[in-house]
Design a protein around this motif. Structure first.
Motif, PDB file in Angstrom:
ATOM      1  N   MET A 151       9.980  -4.006  10.863  1.00 53.46           N
ATOM      2  CA  MET A 151       8.780  -4.430  11.589  1.00 53.46           C
ATOM      3  C   MET A 151       9.091  -4.714  13.063  1.00 53.46           C
ATOM      4  O   MET A 151       8.252  -5.282  13.765  1.00 53.46           O
ATOM      5  CB  MET A 151       8.178  -5.663  10.931  1.00 53.46           C
ATOM      6  N   ARG A 172      -1.971 -14.253   1.787  1.00 54.65           N
ATOM      7  CA  ARG A 172      -3.109 -13.627   2.470  1.00 54.65           C
ATOM      8  C   ARG A 172      -4.359 -14.489   2.371  1.00 54.65           C
ATOM      9  O   ARG A 172      -5.133 -14.581   3.332  1.00 54.65           O
ATOM     10  CB  ARG A 172      -3.362 -12.225   1.911  1.00 54.65           C
ATOM     11  N   GLY A 230       3.568  -6.706  16.330  1.00 56.99           N
ATOM     12  CA  GLY A 230       2.817  -5.645  15.652  1.00 56.99           C
ATOM     13  C   GLY A 230       1.415  -6.117  15.384  1.00 56.99           C
ATOM     14  O   GLY A 230       1.026  -6.368  14.264  1.00 56.99           O
ATOM     15  N   PRO A 259      -2.969  -4.724  -0.406  1.00 53.95           N
ATOM     16  CA  PRO A 259      -1.994  -3.784  -0.982  1.00 53.95           C
ATOM     17  C   PRO A 259      -2.636  -2.701  -1.845  1.00 53.95           C
ATOM     18  O   PRO A 259      -2.017  -1.682  -2.093  1.00 53.95           O
ATOM     19  CB  PRO A 259      -1.093  -4.667  -1.852  1.00 53.95           C
ATOM     20  N   TRP A 260      -3.848  -2.947  -2.310  1.00 52.43           N
ATOM     21  CA  TRP A 260      -4.475  -1.991  -3.223  1.00 52.43           C
ATOM     22  C   TRP A 260      -5.407  -1.025  -2.503  1.00 52.43           C
ATOM     23  O   TRP A 260      -5.906  -0.083  -3.106  1.00 52.43           O
ATOM     24  CB  TRP A 260      -5.237  -2.745  -4.321  1.00 52.43           C
ATOM     25  N   MET A 271      -7.994  -3.690  11.198  1.00 50.34           N
ATOM     26  CA  MET A 271      -6.885  -3.334  12.087  1.00 50.34           C
ATOM     27  C   MET A 271      -6.354  -4.582  12.788  1.00 50.34           C
ATOM     28  O   MET A 271      -5.151  -4.718  13.015  1.00 50.34           O
ATOM     29  CB  MET A 271      -7.397  -2.309  13.100  1.00 50.34           C
ATOM     30  N   PHE A 293       4.328 -10.916   1.337  1.00 50.51           N
ATOM     31  CA  PHE A 293       2.944 -11.054   1.800  1.00 50.51           C
ATOM     32  C   PHE A 293       2.068 -11.067   0.549  1.00 50.51           C
ATOM     33  O   PHE A 293       1.349 -10.129   0.256  1.00 50.51           O
ATOM     34  CB  PHE A 293       2.583  -9.911   2.754  1.00 50.51           C
ATOM     35  N   THR A 294       2.225 -12.161  -0.199  1.00 48.72           N
ATOM     36  CA  THR A 294       1.579 -12.266  -1.508  1.00 48.72           C
ATOM     37  C   THR A 294       0.087 -12.530  -1.365  1.00 48.72           C
ATOM     38  O   THR A 294      -0.407 -12.825  -0.273  1.00 48.72           O
ATOM     39  CB  THR A 294       2.179 -13.441  -2.300  1.00 48.72           C
ATOM     40  N   LEU A 295      -0.597 -12.471  -2.497  1.00 46.59           N
ATOM     41  CA  LEU A 295      -2.031 -12.765  -2.509  1.00 46.59           C
ATOM     42  C   LEU A 295      -2.285 -14.154  -1.920  1.00 46.59           C
ATOM     43  O   LEU A 295      -3.168 -14.335  -1.095  1.00 46.59           O
ATOM     44  CB  LEU A 295      -2.551 -12.687  -3.957  1.00 46.59           C
ATOM     45  N   ARG A 345      -1.763   3.635   4.503  1.00 50.94           N
ATOM     46  CA  ARG A 345      -0.764   2.717   5.056  1.00 50.94           C
ATOM     47  C   ARG A 345      -1.331   1.974   6.258  1.00 50.94           C
ATOM     48  O   ARG A 345      -1.080   0.798   6.444  1.00 50.94           O
ATOM     49  CB  ARG A 345       0.464   3.505   5.521  1.00 50.94           C
ATOM     50  N   SER A 346      -2.077   2.703   7.094  1.00 51.98           N
ATOM     51  CA  SER A 346      -2.563   2.065   8.316  1.00 51.98           C
ATOM     52  C   SER A 346      -3.712   1.127   7.952  1.00 51.98           C
ATOM     53  O   SER A 346      -4.495   1.389   7.032  1.00 51.98           O
ATOM     54  CB  SER A 346      -3.016   3.117   9.318  1.00 51.98           C
ATOM     55  N   PHE A 347      -3.780   0.010   8.700  1.00 52.24           N
ATOM     56  CA  PHE A 347      -4.788  -0.999   8.395  1.00 52.24           C
ATOM     57  C   PHE A 347      -6.194  -0.487   8.714  1.00 52.24           C
ATOM     58  O   PHE A 347      -7.158  -0.878   8.086  1.00 52.24           O
ATOM     59  CB  PHE A 347      -4.489  -2.291   9.172  1.00 52.24           C
ATOM     60  N   GLN A 400       5.424  -3.883   0.401  1.00 50.80           N
ATOM     61  CA  GLN A 400       4.413  -3.269   1.247  1.00 50.80           C
ATOM     62  C   GLN A 400       5.103  -2.618   2.446  1.00 50.80           C
ATOM     63  O   GLN A 400       5.854  -3.260   3.158  1.00 50.80           O
ATOM     64  CB  GLN A 400       3.411  -4.328   1.701  1.00 50.80           C
ATOM     65  N   THR A 433      -3.436  -6.793  11.370  1.00 46.27           N
ATOM     66  CA  THR A 433      -2.013  -6.438  11.517  1.00 46.27           C
ATOM     67  C   THR A 433      -1.231  -7.614  12.094  1.00 46.27           C
ATOM     68  O   THR A 433      -0.093  -7.858  11.699  1.00 46.27           O
ATOM     69  CB  THR A 433      -1.828  -5.223  12.448  1.00 46.27           C
ATOM     70  N   TYR A 435       4.722  -0.171   5.945  1.00 47.15           N
ATOM     71  CA  TYR A 435       3.767   0.293   6.959  1.00 47.15           C
ATOM     72  C   TYR A 435       3.990   1.779   7.224  1.00 47.15           C
ATOM     73  O   TYR A 435       4.521   2.480   6.364  1.00 47.15           O
ATOM     74  CB  TYR A 435       3.931  -0.597   8.200  1.00 47.15           C
ATOM     75  N   LEU A 436       3.652   2.264   8.397  1.00 43.66           N
ATOM     76  CA  LEU A 436       3.681   3.707   8.656  1.00 43.66           C
ATOM     77  C   LEU A 436       5.092   4.297   8.610  1.00 43.66           C
ATOM     78  O   LEU A 436       6.073   3.617   8.875  1.00 43.66           O
ATOM     79  CB  LEU A 436       3.080   3.986  10.045  1.00 43.66           C
ATOM     80  N   HIS A 472      13.339  -7.706   5.903  1.00 45.93           N
ATOM     81  CA  HIS A 472      12.812  -6.602   5.092  1.00 45.93           C
ATOM     82  C   HIS A 472      13.895  -5.728   4.458  1.00 45.93           C
ATOM     83  O   HIS A 472      13.621  -4.602   4.066  1.00 45.93           O
ATOM     84  CB  HIS A 472      11.838  -5.757   5.915  1.00 45.93           C
ATOM     85  N   THR A 519       2.862  -9.600   7.683  1.00 39.32           N
ATOM     86  CA  THR A 519       4.291  -9.885   7.850  1.00 39.32           C
ATOM     87  C   THR A 519       5.131  -8.620   7.906  1.00 39.32           C
ATOM     88  O   THR A 519       6.346  -8.687   7.826  1.00 39.32           O
ATOM     89  CB  THR A 519       4.802 -10.726   6.663  1.00 39.32           C
ATOM     90  N   TYR A 520       4.502  -7.463   8.033  1.00 31.02           N
ATOM     91  CA  TYR A 520       5.331  -6.262   7.965  1.00 31.02           C
ATOM     92  C   TYR A 520       4.953  -5.126   8.914  1.00 31.02           C
ATOM     93  O   TYR A 520       5.507  -4.041   8.800  1.00 31.02           O
ATOM     94  CB  TYR A 520       5.391  -5.747   6.517  1.00 31.02           C
ATOM     95  N   THR A 521       4.017  -5.361   9.839  1.00 30.23           N
ATOM     96  CA  THR A 521       3.660  -4.269  10.745  1.00 30.23           C
ATOM     97  C   THR A 521       4.498  -4.309  12.016  1.00 30.23           C
ATOM     98  O   THR A 521       4.820  -5.368  12.527  1.00 30.23           O
ATOM     99  CB  THR A 521       2.170  -4.342  11.139  1.00 30.23           C
TER     100      THR A 521
END
Lengths: 338, 100
Positions: B51, A183, B72, A248-249, A299, A178-180, A253-255, B4, A302, B6-7, B32, A306-308
């Motif tokens: 995920m 995004r 998600g 990422p910065w 939020m 999930f690169t710059l 962790r939560s959006f 990256q 999410t 998540y929770l 992942h 690509t990872y939630t």
């Protein structure tokens, strides 16, 4: 169709040979889809396509009938002789369609039959993009068709390397990023699809800005209302653009927490532009409004990430949504009274 | 860039190691790198990176993996809650009434 070079005759009928380079209409189509214009109807016909000069031993790559998915695949197949089996995913990309099952076992099995793929190739291997796997069961495909599934790399750009190494994907090729860049290309869609929130928020602020201790004043709308709409715009761009950029910065962790911090960034911008007024309570009200609104917008990112996970998003919403609502309502009350 | 994540401790992914036949298909499909091979079977090495896409479960012929998969996506969960369905991604504007 600009991408069709010529037609060839096969035992399963006429098959279009497609270009492996994208021209301006393809690129323009990608830009339009990124801006969400006509995105739900950006399709290619499901069926079999050819690239290069394939024969009955050539590879068969499977793709979705979202034009952008198809374009990404064919543009990475230059110098390769292959067949492309495009599934009917209703114009949705591979990963999202796999999540819903439209890019799936059943569609693969059916599409093989409908197209007569067996008449074109002697080999019985389908190269399915790895991100199609949430919808595809390799053992069921084998059971219900004569073909077996080989999962290719996540990114089509790794296909030449994947083939060269004898159908072996490296660990890196198997991983989603999930690169710059990933995004940044999502920001236009965030802005266009989020506009409903923007319109509602601007409307509410505009109407409420006429409220004062003595009732309602239309002239106040123009004093207070215009300023408040500028703030709504800043908050919207913070949530739709700054959050994706800095994701990422941002701390946490939560959006929703990440968005809380972007909200503070938006608030600081507004403060230094003199848009929060100079009454301490009112400034505090803007702080509440910014942090809760941008937290909510972030939020919602999410879904594009690509990872939630579903469980994770549910968990964060359980505590974030009540706090966002409380923050927004108390912010509005303080702001409207002062 | 570092991965990256998540929770922590929310993911529903489970692996029944006794059923695992060591085909390693889960390692192949996981985007992942949640699985790693160990003693001719797999183990979960990074559960929090999961995920819940469900690719591993779908491709586990031995039925050793379970995960409650879904989108998600906060907007999808809100939409699902409001319309009384499962969490469901928007699929854009045209298909508003069509759940995924």
């Amino acid at each position: 169709m600009n991408f069709i070079k010529k037609w060839i005759n096969t035992d399963a009928g006429k098959i279009p040979v497609v270009n492996t380079s994208l021209d301006w209409t393809d690129n323009f189509g990608t830009i339009k889809a990124r801006l969400t214009f006509g995105r739900m109807n950006y399709k290619v016909e499901p069926g079999i396509y050819a690239v290069g000069n394939p024969n009955s031993d050539s590879f068969v790559f499977v793709s979705a009938n979202y034009k952008m998915s198809f374009d990404v695949l064919r543009s990475n197949l230059s110098g390769i002789d292959a067949w492309i089996l495009v599934l009917d995913t209703d114009g949705i990309n591979v990963w999202c369609a796999a999540g819903k099952g439209t890019f799936g076992t059943k569609e693969i099995v059916n599409r093989i039959k409908i197209t007569g793929l067996e008449k074109i190739v002697n080999n019985r291997r389908l190269i399915v993009p790895q991100l199609g796997a949430p919808g595809v069961s390799f053992y069921d495909v084998k059971k219900f068709s004569s073909f077996s599934v080989t999962y290719g790399p996540v990114r089509a750009s790794d296909i030449p390397e994947f083939i060269k190494s004898g159908m072996k994907a490296t660990e890196d090729m198997r991983k989603v990023r999930f690169t710059l860049y990933d995004r940044v290309v999502l920001i236009p869609a965030e802005i266009v699809l989020g506009k409903t929130y923007l319109i509602y928020a601007a409307f509410v602020m505009f109407v409420l800005s006429g409220l004062n201790k003595n009732g309602y004043s239309v002239s106040l709308i123009f004093d207070k209302g215009v300023l408040s709409i500028l703030n709504v715009l800043i908050a919207f761009f913070a949530g739709a653009a700054i959050s994706p950029l800095l994701l990422p910065w941002l701390p946490g962790r939560s959006f929703s927490l990440k968005g809380f911090f972007t909200g503070i960034i938006g608030f600081i911008i507004s403060y230094y532009c003199g848009l929060t007024g100079n009454n301490a309570l009112k400034i505090f009200a803007w702080f509440l409004l910014f942090s809760s609104a941008v937290s909510f917008l972030t939020m919602n990112f999410t879904g594009a990430s690509t990872y939630t996970s579903l469980s994770g998003v549910k968990k964060e919403m359980k505590y974030a949504v009540p706090m966002q609502i409380a923050g927004a309502i108390s912010g509005l009350l303080i702001w409207a009274i002062k | 860039m570092k991965e990256q994540i998540y929770l922590n401790n929310v993911v529903t992914l489970e692996l029944d190691i006794d059923k695992c036949n060591g085909c390693m298909m889960c390692m192949t499909v996981c985007p992942h790198h949640v699985f790693e091979s160990k003693n001719k079977k797999v183990e979960i090495i990074n559960k929090d990176a999961c995920m819940e896409c469900g690719a591993c479960e779908k491709n586990c012929a031995a039925k050793a993996i379970t995960v409650r998969s879904g989108v998600g996506c906060a907007a999808g969960i809100i939409k699902g809650t409001l319309s009384g369905t499962e969490p469901c991604c928007g699929c854009g504007e045209k298909n508003k009434n069509k759940c995924c």
